[in-house]
Design an enzyme around this catalytic site. Sequence first.
Site, PDB file in Angstrom:
ATOM      1  N   MET A  37      49.713  35.384  54.206  1.00  0.00           N
ATOM      2  CA  MET A  37      48.424  35.880  54.694  1.00  0.00           C
ATOM      3  C   MET A  37      47.974  35.009  55.871  1.00  0.00           C
ATOM      4  O   MET A  37      46.780  34.936  56.181  1.00  0.00           O
ATOM      5  CB  MET A  37      47.392  35.877  53.565  1.00  0.00           C
ATOM      6  CG  MET A  37      47.803  36.810  52.431  1.00  0.00           C
ATOM      7  SD  MET A  37      46.412  37.386  51.430  1.00  0.00           S
ATOM      8  CE  MET A  37      45.827  35.854  50.786  1.00  0.00           C
ATOM      9  N   GLY A  38      48.916  34.346  56.517  1.00  0.00           N
ATOM     10  CA  GLY A  38      48.592  33.528  57.686  1.00  0.00           C
ATOM     11  C   GLY A  38      47.987  32.194  57.295  1.00  0.00           C
ATOM     12  O   GLY A  38      48.159  31.735  56.173  1.00  0.00           O
ATOM     13  N   GLY A  43      53.862  24.321  53.758  1.00  0.00           N
ATOM     14  CA  GLY A  43      54.424  25.040  52.604  1.00  0.00           C
ATOM     15  C   GLY A  43      55.053  26.343  53.067  1.00  0.00           C
ATOM     16  O   GLY A  43      56.215  26.652  52.748  1.00  0.00           O
ATOM     17  N   HIS A  44      54.296  27.110  53.872  1.00  0.00           N
ATOM     18  CA  HIS A  44      54.858  28.359  54.415  1.00  0.00           C
ATOM     19  C   HIS A  44      56.093  28.054  55.270  1.00  0.00           C
ATOM     20  O   HIS A  44      57.101  28.776  55.205  1.00  0.00           O
ATOM     21  CB  HIS A  44      53.844  29.051  55.334  1.00  0.00           C
ATOM     22  CG  HIS A  44      52.604  29.526  54.658  1.00  0.00           C
ATOM     23  ND1 HIS A  44      51.363  29.023  54.944  1.00  0.00           N
ATOM     24  CD2 HIS A  44      52.412  30.481  53.712  1.00  0.00           C
ATOM     25  CE1 HIS A  44      50.453  29.652  54.219  1.00  0.00           C
ATOM     26  NE2 HIS A  44      51.058  30.535  53.456  1.00  0.00           N
ATOM     27  N   SER A 192      47.813  24.496  50.598  1.00  0.00           N
ATOM     28  CA  SER A 192      47.272  25.844  50.415  1.00  0.00           C
ATOM     29  C   SER A 192      46.380  26.135  51.611  1.00  0.00           C
ATOM     30  O   SER A 192      45.702  25.229  52.112  1.00  0.00           O
ATOM     31  CB  SER A 192      46.439  25.880  49.131  1.00  0.00           C
ATOM     32  OG  SER A 192      45.580  27.006  49.143  1.00  0.00           O
TER      33      SER A 192
HETATM   34  O1  PAF Z   1      50.847  34.351  48.549  1.00  0.00           O
HETATM   35  C1  PAF Z   1      50.291  35.036  49.436  1.00  0.00           C
HETATM   36  O2  PAF Z   1      49.975  34.540  50.516  1.00  0.00           O
HETATM   37  C2  PAF Z   1      49.984  36.489  49.152  1.00  0.00           C
HETATM   38  O3  PAF Z   1      49.613  36.687  47.832  1.00  0.00           O
HETATM   39  C3  PAF Z   1      51.127  37.436  49.560  1.00  0.00           C
HETATM   40  C4  PAF Z   1      52.356  37.198  48.709  1.00  0.00           C
HETATM   41  C5  PAF Z   1      51.458  37.268  51.027  1.00  0.00           C
HETATM   42  C6  PAF Z   1      50.703  38.902  49.343  1.00  0.00           C
HETATM   43  O4  PAF Z   1      49.600  39.223  50.116  1.00  0.00           O
END
Ligand code: PAF
Length: 285
Positions: A37-38, A43-44, A192
């Site tokens: 979700m940007g 972590g991402h 987060s």
């Molecule tokens: O973990 C997230 O950021 C969201 O729940 C996801 C998996 C992108 C779904 O919108």
Amino acid sequence: MKDAVTPPPIVRQLAELRAMTAGWHLAQESVGVVPTMGALHDGHLSLVAAAKKLCDRVIVTIFVNPKQFNNPEDLANYPRTEAEDAKKLARFGIDAVYVPEPDQIYPNGFSTTVSVAGLTDVMDGVHRPGHFDGVATVVTKLFTQSTATDAFFGEKDFQQLQVVKRLARDLDLQITVHGCPTIRDIDGLALSSRNLLLSDRARTKACRLFEEMEKIAEGLNAGEAFEDLHAAAVKALETAGFTKVEYLDLRAADDLTELAAPTREARLFAAAWLAGVRLIDNIAV
Ligand code: PAF
């Protein structure tokens, strides 16, 4: 070989994404998707690195999914940082950032919900009604739209990871769901996007959640009773300024059944509020 510093193309329309992926599949290339979700953090980016390592092609999706927010204020406050996100992704040499317009995900008259029973009856499923239906629905769409062969999710949202694995299996989606370890700040706080919402003062206290969870894990390893460890941790968190501990549960890693002791592969799960921000975390015990 792709130039690793070229910013990836931003794709906003499904038809454009389909045109790209069709060519990749013809060439029998594997396609990894990293749904986000940007407000991207390390972590991402660790998920993106894992996808790059395993897959020939990588798509990162950025979509703040209204259906998974049970609170309109939370949706309005959710950080949106697309330009910075695109910059952070540039060095990975990925193939596309899919930032769908809302109607590409939910066209007029959209009326389907994907709902995973059982796994969603506990923890965030109880405290955030409708959340997992929103997640399961959007993830199913992102899987089918991206036609990915592999998908990458963080263990930080462990319940979400289990829900996504289950829906992929139940719906025969031809995709392998990979769980990747939680990335933590130097003081232990799990990364987060919501950490951006913490004031400086609250941020210094936020690591207490992980610290108390580690104490429980150590206590369990030393043979202490979960009930006693749980009570001490809740008290310590409240004293530290957490306003509400929603849950601090010991559960089986596979089906999330509640446990009184780690008699099978177990994890400790927590959700707690600090200065108006809801933090969640989980660790293996
Ligand atoms: O973990 C997230 O950021 C969201 O729940 C996801 C998996 C992108 C779904 O919108």
